[in-house]
Design an enzyme around this catalytic site. Sequence first.
Site, PDB file in Angstrom:
ATOM      1  N   ASP A  34     -82.354  30.502 -36.832  1.00  0.00           N
ATOM      2  CA  ASP A  34     -82.170  31.891 -37.242  1.00  0.00           C
ATOM      3  C   ASP A  34     -82.791  32.850 -36.221  1.00  0.00           C
ATOM      4  O   ASP A  34     -82.220  33.892 -35.889  1.00  0.00           O
ATOM      5  CB  ASP A  34     -82.799  32.112 -38.613  1.00  0.00           C
ATOM      6  N   HIS A  93     -85.177  29.776 -45.045  1.00  0.00           N
ATOM      7  CA  HIS A  93     -83.979  29.469 -44.250  1.00  0.00           C
ATOM      8  C   HIS A  93     -82.789  29.486 -45.203  1.00  0.00           C
ATOM      9  O   HIS A  93     -82.268  28.453 -45.615  1.00  0.00           O
ATOM     10  CB  HIS A  93     -84.124  28.110 -43.570  1.00  0.00           C
TER      11      HIS A  93
END
Length: 212
Positions: free
Chosen positions: A36, A64
Amino acid sequence: MPRREVGNPANTNCLIASKSAPTIPKENFSCLTRLDHNRAKAQIALRIGVTAKDVKNCIIWGNHSSTQYPDVNHAKVKVQGKYLGVYEAVKNDHWLKEDFITTVQQRGGAVIKARKLSSAMSAAKAICDHVRNIWFGTPEGEFVSMGVISDGNSYGIPDDLIYSFPVVLSKDKTWKFVEGLPINDFSREKMDLTAKELTEEKEAAVEYLSTA
């Protein structure tokens, strides 16, 4: 020896793994939010027309998952040899607070929809980046995002969660929080939302394991 978790739900899996191995320090467990982090850097680089290497100090806060908060309030980007704040360089607050965030949050799903396959190569690159920083440390003046155990004292996040924070790592394979970053109201709301999701995941996992 550090332990790493990359399988989803990565944060809660990592937390449960740490609880299942109580003789190993909780600080030795970490989960992958570097994918990410790398995606956030790439989106900023594409927007400005530089390379991802020219962007540093993005932050992924929290889980996440689609509640993660990609934060560039403290990020810098090199433009024509000079580092600028991302907000100054992009000059579009609406994009940074809307499309940028949702694009990073939903990037995994968008890749699967487009390719019918997961972004395995990007994930592999992120794992390598994560492990490299554990072994060799972070460059001077830079920090990265990593899911680590919260202590209840950093940025108002409840303790005993594996939560993605900005961290710096040293060559002795230890990490520490980047402390003292100012958090505005917009960021606070996003950070608390993803912490709430992680708390709920933790409670569900603990309940399931207690009855299994």
